[in-house]
Design an enzyme around this catalytic site. Sequence first.
Site, PDB file in Angstrom:
ATOM      1  N   GLY A   1     -11.547 -10.212  11.721  1.00 50.26           N
ATOM      2  CA  GLY A   1     -12.131  -9.785  12.980  1.00 50.26           C
ATOM      3  C   GLY A   1     -12.623  -8.343  12.941  1.00 50.26           C
ATOM      4  O   GLY A   1     -12.434  -7.626  11.964  1.00 50.26           O
ATOM      5  N   TYR A   2     -13.266  -7.929  14.025  1.00 48.98           N
ATOM      6  CA  TYR A   2     -13.785  -6.564  14.155  1.00 48.98           C
ATOM      7  C   TYR A   2     -14.548  -6.173  12.887  1.00 48.98           C
ATOM      8  O   TYR A   2     -14.185  -5.250  12.169  1.00 48.98           O
ATOM      9  CB  TYR A   2     -12.660  -5.573  14.451  1.00 48.98           C
ATOM     10  CG  TYR A   2     -11.981  -5.824  15.764  1.00 48.98           C
ATOM     11  CD1 TYR A   2     -12.429  -5.213  16.929  1.00 48.98           C
ATOM     12  CD2 TYR A   2     -10.888  -6.694  15.853  1.00 48.98           C
ATOM     13  CE1 TYR A   2     -11.810  -5.459  18.153  1.00 48.98           C
ATOM     14  CE2 TYR A   2     -10.267  -6.942  17.069  1.00 48.98           C
ATOM     15  CZ  TYR A   2     -10.735  -6.325  18.201  1.00 48.98           C
ATOM     16  OH  TYR A   2     -10.127  -6.569  19.399  1.00 48.98           O
TER      17      TYR A   2
ATOM     18  N   THR B   1      -5.096  -5.583  13.154  1.00 46.70           N
ATOM     19  CA  THR B   1      -4.436  -6.740  12.562  1.00 46.70           C
ATOM     20  C   THR B   1      -2.967  -6.432  12.353  1.00 46.70           C
ATOM     21  O   THR B   1      -2.618  -5.380  11.824  1.00 46.70           O
ATOM     22  CB  THR B   1      -5.083  -7.095  11.201  1.00 46.70           C
ATOM     23  OG1 THR B   1      -6.494  -7.242  11.368  1.00 46.70           O
ATOM     24  CG2 THR B   1      -4.510  -8.386  10.637  1.00 46.70           C
TER      25      THR B   1
ATOM     26  N   TRP C   1       0.818  -1.216   0.000  1.00 47.82           N
ATOM     27  CA  TRP C   1       0.000   0.000   0.000  1.00 47.82           C
ATOM     28  C   TRP C   1       0.855   1.271   0.000  1.00 47.82           C
ATOM     29  O   TRP C   1       0.320   2.368  -0.039  1.00 47.82           O
ATOM     30  CB  TRP C   1      -0.937   0.003   1.199  1.00 47.82           C
ATOM     31  CG  TRP C   1      -0.287  -0.374   2.500  1.00 47.82           C
ATOM     32  CD1 TRP C   1       0.372   0.449   3.359  1.00 47.82           C
ATOM     33  CD2 TRP C   1      -0.241  -1.688   3.080  1.00 47.82           C
ATOM     34  NE1 TRP C   1       0.826  -0.258   4.439  1.00 47.82           N
ATOM     35  CE2 TRP C   1       0.463  -1.574   4.307  1.00 47.82           C
ATOM     36  CE3 TRP C   1      -0.731  -2.934   2.699  1.00 47.82           C
ATOM     37  CZ2 TRP C   1       0.687  -2.664   5.133  1.00 47.82           C
ATOM     38  CZ3 TRP C   1      -0.510  -4.015   3.525  1.00 47.82           C
ATOM     39  CH2 TRP C   1       0.191  -3.885   4.724  1.00 47.82           C
ATOM     40  N   ARG C   2       2.182   1.100   0.048  1.00 45.81           N
ATOM     41  CA  ARG C   2       3.065   2.262  -0.001  1.00 45.81           C
ATOM     42  C   ARG C   2       3.566   2.559  -1.413  1.00 45.81           C
ATOM     43  O   ARG C   2       4.416   3.431  -1.592  1.00 45.81           O
ATOM     44  CB  ARG C   2       4.265   2.048   0.930  1.00 45.81           C
ATOM     45  CG  ARG C   2       3.904   2.093   2.401  1.00 45.81           C
ATOM     46  CD  ARG C   2       5.126   1.919   3.278  1.00 45.81           C
ATOM     47  NE  ARG C   2       4.775   2.061   4.686  1.00 45.81           N
ATOM     48  CZ  ARG C   2       5.632   1.891   5.695  1.00 45.81           C
ATOM     49  NH1 ARG C   2       6.888   1.538   5.441  1.00 45.81           N
ATOM     50  NH2 ARG C   2       5.234   2.044   6.949  1.00 45.81           N
TER      51      ARG C   2
ATOM     52  N   GLU D   1      -5.175   0.930   5.939  1.00 48.68           N
ATOM     53  CA  GLU D   1      -5.296   1.557   7.251  1.00 48.68           C
ATOM     54  C   GLU D   1      -6.441   0.958   8.058  1.00 48.68           C
ATOM     55  O   GLU D   1      -6.315   0.718   9.258  1.00 48.68           O
ATOM     56  CB  GLU D   1      -5.496   3.076   7.100  1.00 48.68           C
ATOM     57  CG  GLU D   1      -4.250   3.827   6.728  1.00 48.68           C
ATOM     58  CD  GLU D   1      -3.113   3.585   7.707  1.00 48.68           C
ATOM     59  OE1 GLU D   1      -3.340   3.593   8.928  1.00 48.68           O
ATOM     60  OE2 GLU D   1      -1.982   3.357   7.232  1.00 48.68           O
TER      61      GLU D   1
ATOM     62  N   TYR E   1      -7.201   9.174  13.893  1.00 51.35           N
ATOM     63  CA  TYR E   1      -5.946   8.564  13.449  1.00 51.35           C
ATOM     64  C   TYR E   1      -5.983   8.269  11.951  1.00 51.35           C
ATOM     65  O   TYR E   1      -5.073   8.642  11.201  1.00 51.35           O
ATOM     66  CB  TYR E   1      -5.641   7.274  14.212  1.00 51.35           C
ATOM     67  CG  TYR E   1      -4.635   6.440  13.451  1.00 51.35           C
ATOM     68  CD1 TYR E   1      -3.287   6.781  13.473  1.00 51.35           C
ATOM     69  CD2 TYR E   1      -5.043   5.380  12.646  1.00 51.35           C
ATOM     70  CE1 TYR E   1      -2.362   6.074  12.719  1.00 51.35           C
ATOM     71  CE2 TYR E   1      -4.132   4.667  11.889  1.00 51.35           C
ATOM     72  CZ  TYR E   1      -2.788   5.016  11.927  1.00 51.35           C
ATOM     73  OH  TYR E   1      -1.883   4.322  11.160  1.00 51.35           O
TER      74      TYR E   1
ATOM     75  N   ASP F   1      -0.888   6.562  17.141  1.00 45.78           N
ATOM     76  CA  ASP F   1      -1.324   5.182  17.360  1.00 45.78           C
ATOM     77  C   ASP F   1      -0.417   4.543  18.403  1.00 45.78           C
ATOM     78  O   ASP F   1       0.387   5.222  19.049  1.00 45.78           O
ATOM     79  CB  ASP F   1      -1.347   4.390  16.051  1.00 45.78           C
ATOM     80  CG  ASP F   1       0.050   4.025  15.548  1.00 45.78           C
ATOM     81  OD1 ASP F   1       1.059   4.569  16.064  1.00 45.78           O
ATOM     82  OD2 ASP F   1       0.141   3.181  14.632  1.00 45.78           O
TER      83      ASP F   1
END
Length: 353
Positions: free
Chosen positions: A97-98, A59, A36-37, A53, A133, A151
């Site tokens: 998750g989440y 994770t 992703w960079r 992000e 954030y 963070d």
Amino acid sequence: MTAFSEAEAGPAPLPVPALRAALLAWFDRAGRDLPWRRGPEGGRDPYRAWVAEVLLQQTQVARGLGYYDRFLTAFPTVQALAAAPIDDVLKAWEGCGYYARARNLHRAAGVVAAQGFPTTYAGWLALPGVGPYTAAALSSFTLNAPCAVNDGNVRRVLARLRAQAVPTPVWVQAQADTLLDPARPGAWNEAVMDLGATVCIPKAPRCAQCPVSAWCAARATGQPAAYPAPKVRAAVQEVQAAALLVGDAAHAYLERREGALLGGLMGLPTEALRPGEAVASALARLCDRLGAQPGLLLGQVRHGMTHRQVTLHVYAAQAELPRQDTGRAALSRLDQKALALVGSRQAGLFPVE
């Protein structure tokens, strides 16, 4: 004049220009090569950066790489994500998750597909599921905006630089704002996060490899790992529930979960035990609700979720209820474990209890 020690006076002011130069030189040399960079510094692809992000909020990067590739393969553009059914999005998110993150990402994709990507910090912050954030990170990565991130990695690095045992969010943000390099805000944010993830790690910081160790007040104390002081962790709650398998591991009756943690996912019908209640009582309540006849206990599975340790008692059952392909449904890890257990039992690998 009253004399006092250097320790009592607090750490000396940081030489900000020298510290910025040292950390950015290290980052240019040793920063992590992450998918992703890709793209120009401060002008990254907003969709790829955004997915990363959101995914990495809960994770670790090592695990997140596989999930990231899978998600981008399923939804290569924000338009594809916005047009997808939510069940497909949750299936692609399976294991991360989440799941509220996936639901919010899907909702926000609809906004972006209609209106375009945000061009300001406030625009990012207005999207569903995007907090301060994430808005700061994406503003700096995609717009080259001078927004400092805050963070866990940033908190640890800054707390050690200043030997701050209990860094409050307000204190961390103020320090981050002061140190941010306005010429390279995106690179600076990534550099601080990379330092915390690879060098200034929680239990055994690699101070000999740190490009800013000369200015680290925690290192000067001889106990850098003592900073920041450990957070008080919430006690783990033991949760037990009865679950019914109507069908088999491949095709079973499933219900849609509710709540912030697993809401939107499909899973075996369950009934939580009340305080002091026997499993048989919760099982009877569940069977009454579904009009099911309980069968044998197939086994128990345990799974940890956000300060909870869940034990699921899985029973076979008979009922006139529709069944669906469990391989195509978006399931929590807990339900995946339960179906794997059931599949093993039904295949005869274990004797049914």
